[in-house]
Design a protein around this motif. Structure first.
Motif, PDB file in Angstrom:
ATOM      1  N   LEU A 163     -12.763  -3.019   1.687  1.00 50.97           N
ATOM      2  CA  LEU A 163     -12.349  -1.949   0.766  1.00 50.97           C
ATOM      3  C   LEU A 163     -12.458  -0.528   1.306  1.00 50.97           C
ATOM      4  O   LEU A 163     -12.507   0.412   0.511  1.00 50.97           O
ATOM      5  CB  LEU A 163     -13.183  -2.053  -0.525  1.00 50.97           C
ATOM      6  CG  LEU A 163     -12.915  -3.270  -1.405  1.00 50.97           C
ATOM      7  CD1 LEU A 163     -13.843  -3.259  -2.611  1.00 50.97           C
ATOM      8  CD2 LEU A 163     -11.475  -3.322  -1.866  1.00 50.97           C
ATOM      9  N   LEU A 164     -12.477  -0.312   2.600  1.00 54.35           N
ATOM     10  CA  LEU A 164     -12.600   1.073   3.065  1.00 54.35           C
ATOM     11  C   LEU A 164     -11.437   1.932   2.556  1.00 54.35           C
ATOM     12  O   LEU A 164     -11.653   2.976   1.942  1.00 54.35           O
ATOM     13  CB  LEU A 164     -12.686   1.154   4.588  1.00 54.35           C
ATOM     14  CG  LEU A 164     -12.871   2.583   5.119  1.00 54.35           C
ATOM     15  CD1 LEU A 164     -13.943   2.636   6.207  1.00 54.35           C
ATOM     16  CD2 LEU A 164     -11.592   3.189   5.647  1.00 54.35           C
ATOM     17  N   LEU A 165     -10.214   1.477   2.801  1.00 54.56           N
ATOM     18  CA  LEU A 165      -9.053   2.277   2.391  1.00 54.56           C
ATOM     19  C   LEU A 165      -8.932   2.379   0.860  1.00 54.56           C
ATOM     20  O   LEU A 165      -8.771   3.486   0.334  1.00 54.56           O
ATOM     21  CB  LEU A 165      -7.773   1.727   3.028  1.00 54.56           C
ATOM     22  CG  LEU A 165      -6.499   2.521   2.749  1.00 54.56           C
ATOM     23  CD1 LEU A 165      -6.613   3.946   3.250  1.00 54.56           C
ATOM     24  CD2 LEU A 165      -5.285   1.845   3.393  1.00 54.56           C
TER      25      LEU A 165
ATOM     26  N   ALA B  37       2.088   4.441   9.831  1.00 58.71           N
ATOM     27  CA  ALA B  37       1.216   5.430   9.190  1.00 58.71           C
ATOM     28  C   ALA B  37       1.769   5.800   7.822  1.00 58.71           C
ATOM     29  O   ALA B  37       1.035   5.862   6.836  1.00 58.71           O
ATOM     30  CB  ALA B  37       1.094   6.671  10.066  1.00 58.71           C
ATOM     31  N   ALA B  38       3.071   6.026   7.768  1.00 62.52           N
ATOM     32  CA  ALA B  38       3.693   6.403   6.493  1.00 62.52           C
ATOM     33  C   ALA B  38       3.698   5.248   5.504  1.00 62.52           C
ATOM     34  O   ALA B  38       3.804   5.469   4.294  1.00 62.52           O
ATOM     35  CB  ALA B  38       5.117   6.882   6.738  1.00 62.52           C
ATOM     36  N   ALA B  39       3.570   4.020   6.014  1.00 64.57           N
ATOM     37  CA  ALA B  39       3.594   2.853   5.121  1.00 64.57           C
ATOM     38  C   ALA B  39       2.341   2.746   4.278  1.00 64.57           C
ATOM     39  O   ALA B  39       2.275   1.952   3.354  1.00 64.57           O
ATOM     40  CB  ALA B  39       3.780   1.574   5.941  1.00 64.57           C
ATOM     41  N   ARG B  40       1.313   3.533   4.601  1.00 62.19           N
ATOM     42  CA  ARG B  40       0.056   3.580   3.833  1.00 62.19           C
ATOM     43  C   ARG B  40      -0.716   2.275   3.878  1.00 62.19           C
ATOM     44  O   ARG B  40      -1.336   1.870   2.894  1.00 62.19           O
ATOM     45  CB  ARG B  40       0.319   3.911   2.361  1.00 62.19           C
ATOM     46  CG  ARG B  40       0.854   5.296   2.085  1.00 62.19           C
ATOM     47  CD  ARG B  40       1.359   5.330   0.654  1.00 62.19           C
ATOM     48  NE  ARG B  40       1.614   6.662   0.146  1.00 62.19           N
ATOM     49  CZ  ARG B  40       2.684   7.358   0.396  1.00 62.19           C
ATOM     50  NH1 ARG B  40       3.598   6.877   1.208  1.00 62.19           N
ATOM     51  NH2 ARG B  40       2.852   8.540  -0.126  1.00 62.19           N
ATOM     52  N   ILE B  41      -0.699   1.589   5.002  1.00 61.59           N
ATOM     53  CA  ILE B  41      -1.467   0.355   5.117  1.00 61.59           C
ATOM     54  C   ILE B  41      -2.729   0.626   5.936  1.00 61.59           C
ATOM     55  O   ILE B  41      -2.885   1.704   6.505  1.00 61.59           O
ATOM     56  CB  ILE B  41      -0.624  -0.771   5.754  1.00 61.59           C
ATOM     57  CG1 ILE B  41      -0.002  -0.282   7.060  1.00 61.59           C
ATOM     58  CG2 ILE B  41       0.450  -1.238   4.791  1.00 61.59           C
ATOM     59  CD1 ILE B  41       0.775  -1.335   7.784  1.00 61.59           C
ATOM     60  N   ALA B  42      -3.614  -0.368   6.004  1.00 59.88           N
ATOM     61  CA  ALA B  42      -4.948  -0.125   6.568  1.00 59.88           C
ATOM     62  C   ALA B  42      -5.012  -0.331   8.081  1.00 59.88           C
ATOM     63  O   ALA B  42      -6.078  -0.135   8.669  1.00 59.88           O
ATOM     64  CB  ALA B  42      -5.960  -1.040   5.890  1.00 59.88           C
ATOM     65  N   ASP B  43      -3.900  -0.703   8.695  1.00 54.92           N
ATOM     66  CA  ASP B  43      -3.969  -0.992  10.130  1.00 54.92           C
ATOM     67  C   ASP B  43      -4.224   0.264  10.956  1.00 54.92           C
ATOM     68  O   ASP B  43      -4.886   0.194  11.991  1.00 54.92           O
ATOM     69  CB  ASP B  43      -2.677  -1.677  10.584  1.00 54.92           C
ATOM     70  CG  ASP B  43      -2.488  -2.999   9.888  1.00 54.92           C
ATOM     71  OD1 ASP B  43      -2.977  -4.011  10.380  1.00 54.92           O
ATOM     72  OD2 ASP B  43      -1.875  -3.005   8.802  1.00 54.92           O
ATOM     73  N   LEU B  44      -3.691   1.404  10.521  1.00 51.32           N
ATOM     74  CA  LEU B  44      -3.923   2.616  11.308  1.00 51.32           C
ATOM     75  C   LEU B  44      -5.331   3.182  11.134  1.00 51.32           C
ATOM     76  O   LEU B  44      -5.936   3.600  12.126  1.00 51.32           O
ATOM     77  CB  LEU B  44      -2.851   3.671  11.033  1.00 51.32           C
ATOM     78  CG  LEU B  44      -1.753   3.589  12.099  1.00 51.32           C
ATOM     79  CD1 LEU B  44      -0.920   2.344  11.960  1.00 51.32           C
ATOM     80  CD2 LEU B  44      -0.895   4.815  12.099  1.00 51.32           C
TER      81      LEU B  44
ATOM     82  N   LEU C 100      -7.832   1.322  10.729  1.00 49.07           N
ATOM     83  CA  LEU C 100      -8.582   0.407  11.597  1.00 49.07           C
ATOM     84  C   LEU C 100      -8.416   0.805  13.060  1.00 49.07           C
ATOM     85  O   LEU C 100      -9.388   0.813  13.836  1.00 49.07           O
ATOM     86  CB  LEU C 100      -8.097  -1.035  11.374  1.00 49.07           C
ATOM     87  CG  LEU C 100      -8.694  -2.095  12.297  1.00 49.07           C
ATOM     88  CD1 LEU C 100     -10.212  -2.157  12.148  1.00 49.07           C
ATOM     89  CD2 LEU C 100      -8.101  -3.472  12.007  1.00 49.07           C
ATOM     90  N   ALA C 101      -7.180   1.154  13.447  1.00 49.62           N
ATOM     91  CA  ALA C 101      -6.922   1.578  14.829  1.00 49.62           C
ATOM     92  C   ALA C 101      -7.765   2.802  15.182  1.00 49.62           C
ATOM     93  O   ALA C 101      -8.301   2.911  16.292  1.00 49.62           O
ATOM     94  CB  ALA C 101      -5.438   1.883  15.005  1.00 49.62           C
TER      95      ALA C 101
ATOM     96  N   TRP D 131     -15.378  -2.737   7.755  1.00 54.80           N
ATOM     97  CA  TRP D 131     -15.220  -2.450   6.332  1.00 54.80           C
ATOM     98  C   TRP D 131     -13.762  -2.143   5.987  1.00 54.80           C
ATOM     99  O   TRP D 131     -13.401  -1.961   4.845  1.00 54.80           O
ATOM    100  CB  TRP D 131     -16.152  -1.280   5.979  1.00 54.80           C
ATOM    101  CG  TRP D 131     -16.175  -0.794   4.559  1.00 54.80           C
ATOM    102  CD1 TRP D 131     -16.082   0.504   4.154  1.00 54.80           C
ATOM    103  CD2 TRP D 131     -16.340  -1.555   3.353  1.00 54.80           C
ATOM    104  NE1 TRP D 131     -16.161   0.580   2.783  1.00 54.80           N
ATOM    105  CE2 TRP D 131     -16.314  -0.669   2.261  1.00 54.80           C
ATOM    106  CE3 TRP D 131     -16.483  -2.922   3.092  1.00 54.80           C
ATOM    107  CZ2 TRP D 131     -16.443  -1.084   0.944  1.00 54.80           C
ATOM    108  CZ3 TRP D 131     -16.599  -3.338   1.772  1.00 54.80           C
ATOM    109  CH2 TRP D 131     -16.580  -2.435   0.727  1.00 54.80           C
ATOM    110  N   THR D 132     -12.891  -2.051   7.034  1.00 52.42           N
ATOM    111  CA  THR D 132     -11.492  -1.690   6.808  1.00 52.42           C
ATOM    112  C   THR D 132     -10.595  -2.911   6.646  1.00 52.42           C
ATOM    113  O   THR D 132      -9.764  -2.977   5.751  1.00 52.42           O
ATOM    114  CB  THR D 132     -10.963  -0.827   7.966  1.00 52.42           C
ATOM    115  OG1 THR D 132     -11.837   0.271   8.166  1.00 52.42           O
ATOM    116  CG2 THR D 132      -9.577  -0.292   7.686  1.00 52.42           C
ATOM    117  N   LYS D 133     -10.730  -3.883   7.576  1.00 50.03           N
ATOM    118  CA  LYS D 133      -9.857  -5.061   7.539  1.00 50.03           C
ATOM    119  C   LYS D 133     -10.602  -6.259   8.107  1.00 50.03           C
ATOM    120  O   LYS D 133     -11.593  -6.102   8.819  1.00 50.03           O
ATOM    121  CB  LYS D 133      -8.592  -4.831   8.384  1.00 50.03           C
ATOM    122  CG  LYS D 133      -7.514  -4.051   7.683  1.00 50.03           C
ATOM    123  CD  LYS D 133      -6.149  -4.304   8.293  1.00 50.03           C
ATOM    124  CE  LYS D 133      -5.489  -5.537   7.698  1.00 50.03           C
ATOM    125  NZ  LYS D 133      -4.176  -5.818   8.256  1.00 50.03           N
ATOM    126  N   ASN D 134     -10.100  -7.461   7.839  1.00 51.88           N
ATOM    127  CA  ASN D 134     -10.750  -8.643   8.381  1.00 51.88           C
ATOM    128  C   ASN D 134     -10.711  -8.649   9.903  1.00 51.88           C
ATOM    129  O   ASN D 134     -11.634  -9.140  10.555  1.00 51.88           O
ATOM    130  CB  ASN D 134     -10.077  -9.910   7.832  1.00 51.88           C
ATOM    131  CG  ASN D 134     -10.420 -10.131   6.371  1.00 51.88           C
ATOM    132  OD1 ASN D 134     -11.411  -9.585   5.872  1.00 51.88           O
ATOM    133  ND2 ASN D 134      -9.612 -10.900   5.677  1.00 51.88           N
TER     134      ASN D 134
END
Lengths: 451, 148
Positions: free
Chosen positions: A161-163, A225-232, A234-235, A271-274
């Protein structure tokens, strides 16, 4: 206007954290310090908001007031401590070069903001997963986790749940609107570029430091980045962790503080992604091997302990979340032993995954990605710290490969919907480490006590 | 790449080439982003807001009636699954997004059932229409008595 203090306050937490971990001496540059403070600060307010809501705090201005009070109390306690930065470099890039570099960075931020404006709720993954989870944290009037585990599996209630916590925190400050997730994605893009330029500059490659933000934020990265997902996010945490570790190992300075700070960032990644869980385990394992092989004894144990101690907030938040929301991961819960074993030894499946990795890598980086791969084969000037980082990145890639191998989902669908996002996670670290590897930290243009 | 590091003697040619490249890539990146935004504005000319906000507005009047409940059934043509038609799946996920923290459960096994665009869909006997979206856009809320 209320968003401005909501953006600034995390930097105070980050400033206190970085000073606590790394002390006041020999910070590489103001830019890198500020970015690290921002990245660490946003991680810490995510923990704070999660704890606030989990202990029954309301999603209102009460949280904003409590957070501000805590931040300024910490600032008062640390009022006499300010970081010391390395002396300015004797040779700086020319004015047109610096102008172009700043122009490039601002144009990328503008691009991400424009793309984000075109997608007010983000892409499907953003609103169906991350913003939805944020709405639970923000809107629930009772215990936020009541019923949360019953969310449809497609909304992935098992994701950390970080994002969502950060987005819900913004909403506690300023009310629920699509602006907060958009702001988070712009801040993430800025953090990635700041970290990349800061680490490369600290390695002595000043001209490369002007280039690296553009290399890191290739167009697919801006889109994600603009997609608002948690991968960035995490990056960014992966890059912060590996950047701190590799520079500390290369320079042999302030290693204890860097190990603790990198542990904190690795905990934020978990805490951001699996995939961040895997990153934390892989990094800790790599450090065990590296430290006990190269240093050994009490010093190795101490640094490892500092790394783990730094990661404690992330691990604690993750453990609390798993206890409150006991939901299995879809890759694990849907897998069966017999099918998994047959998939592991399926040669066609392995070839399909490998081919997808190659084609996606080519497509993802617009050709730049293979040039960066070539950099890894040129004899480096600073290999020690980056060797650790590249092993961690390669093991992460092997982990992604293994996940596809055992995935219970349709393989083409799974590769098509997730592989580019996985590359987004490792691309910044991979590119920055390649440039750090060829830095000239000890040459005449670089300060000898850099980092 | 080690020689990429800046030195004052190398300034004119290499730095100018580098600056030009950065400027070119930045310019292209901005043009691309403006293009995306322009495309979105053109699309949104035909509707007052983005499709997600429109859908949220469609379900908003149901929120007051759903407040006492922790979960609700969901009926619409098609069921959410990996193989379902993307439009149907998106509608289910959008409903969950719009009505959170209410839990939306596919099917009719619930005390209240949200019905979207599913005229004639089989509902439990004894269910009662208790609310209808004020925009009359085929959005219904039905309540199922405890002992039908």
């Amino acid at each position: 206007m209320i968003l401005l203090p909501a953006v600034v306050v995390p930097f105070i937490f980050g400033h206190v954290l970085i000073l606590t971990f790394m002390g006041t001496d020999r910070h590489p540059s103001k830019g890198l310090y500020l970015t690290l403070a921002g990245v660490a600060g946003y991680g810490s307010v995510s923990f704070l908001y999660f704890a606030w809501r989990s202990f029954g705090g309301t999603a209102s201005w009460h949280y904003a007031a409590a957070e501000t009070l805590l931040a300024f109390s910490l600032l008062f306690l640390y009022r006499k401590r300010f970081p010391e930065f390395c002396s300015p470099a004797k040779a700086k890039p020319s004015s047109p070069m610096r102008f172009a570099a700043w122009g490039g960075a601002i144009s990328i931020i503008l691009s991400v903001a424009l793309l984000a404006a075109a997608l007010p709720h983000g892409t499907l993954d953003a609103w169906a997963i991350w913003n939805l989870h944020a709405r639970f944290l923000h809107r629930a009037t009772g215990l936020w986790w009541e019923g949360y585990a019953e969310l449809h599996p497609l909304t992935h209630p098992d994701y950390p749940l970080l994002l969502p916590s950060l987005i819900a925190r913004f909403w506690a400050w300023s009310g629920e609107s699509p602006v907060a997730p958009g702001l988070a994605c712009v801040l993430t893009a800025g953090a990635l570029m700041g970290l990349a330029a800061g680490f490369v500059q600290a390695a002595g490659s000043r001209l490369a430091a002007c280039f690296i933000p553009l290399v890191v934020m290739v167009p697919p990265m801006s889109m994600q980045a603009a997609a608002r997902i948690a991968d960035l996010p995490l990056a960014a945490y992966m890059l912060g962790t590996l950047g701190l570790l590799s520079t500390a190992i290369s320079t042999r300075e302030n290693q204890n503080g860097a190990f603790a700070a990198s542990g904190f960032l690795a905990g934020c990644a978990a805490w951001t992604k699996n995939e961040g869980n895997m990153f934390l385990v892989v990094t800790a394992s790599a450090l065990v091997i590296f430290l006990f092989r190269d240093i050994g004894g009490k010093r190795a144990f101490r640094r490892l302990a500092l790394f783990v101690a730094g990661a404690v907030p992330g691990i604690a938040a993750l453990a609390a979340f798993r206890l409150l929301v006991p939901v299995g991961n879809d890759l694990v819960s849907a897998a069966t032993n017999a099918r998994t074993v047959s998939q592991i030894f399926d040669l066609d499946r392995q070839i399909q995954i490998f081919s997808a990795f190659i084609s996606e890598w080519t497509r993802f980086g617009w050709g730049i990605s293979w040039i960066v791969v070539l950099l890894w084969f040129i004899r480096p000037s600073e290999p020690r710290g980056t060797n650790l980082a590249i092993w961690i990145i390669l093991v992460m890639l092997a982990g992604y490969f293994a996940a596809y191998l055992v995935s219970p989902h349709d393989l083409s669908w799974h590769l098509g919907t997730s592989l580019s996002r996985l590359f987004c996670q490792i691309w910044p670290s991979f590119a920055v480490m390649a440039f750090i590897r060829h830095g000239r930290r000890t040459d005449s243009t670089a300060s000898p006590d850099m980092l | 790449m080690a020689r990429l590091a800046y030195s004052p003697n190398q300034q004119p040619v290499r730095a100018r080439i580098a600056a030009s490249l950065i400027a070119a890539v930045s310019f292209l990146s901005l043009i691309y982003s403006f293009g995306s935004l322009r495309q979105t504005i053109i699309i949104s000319d035909s509707s007052p807001a983005d499709s997600i906000s429109v859908f949220e507005n469609r379900l908003r009047p149901l929120q007051a009636d759903l407040a006492p409940f922790q979960s609700a059934g969901f009926v619409e043509p098609g069921r959410p699954s990996r193989t379902a038609d993307p439009t149907d799946l998106a509608r289910f996920l959008l409903s969950q997004y719009a009505l959170a923290p209410l839990i939306i459960v596919p099917g009719t096994d619930a005390t209240v059932i949200i019905e979207i665009g599913a005229d004639g869909a089989p509902l439990p006997p004894g269910s009662v229409l208790i609310a209808e979206n004020r925009f009359g856009d085929r959005v219904y809320l039905r309540e199922v008595p405890a002992n039908p």
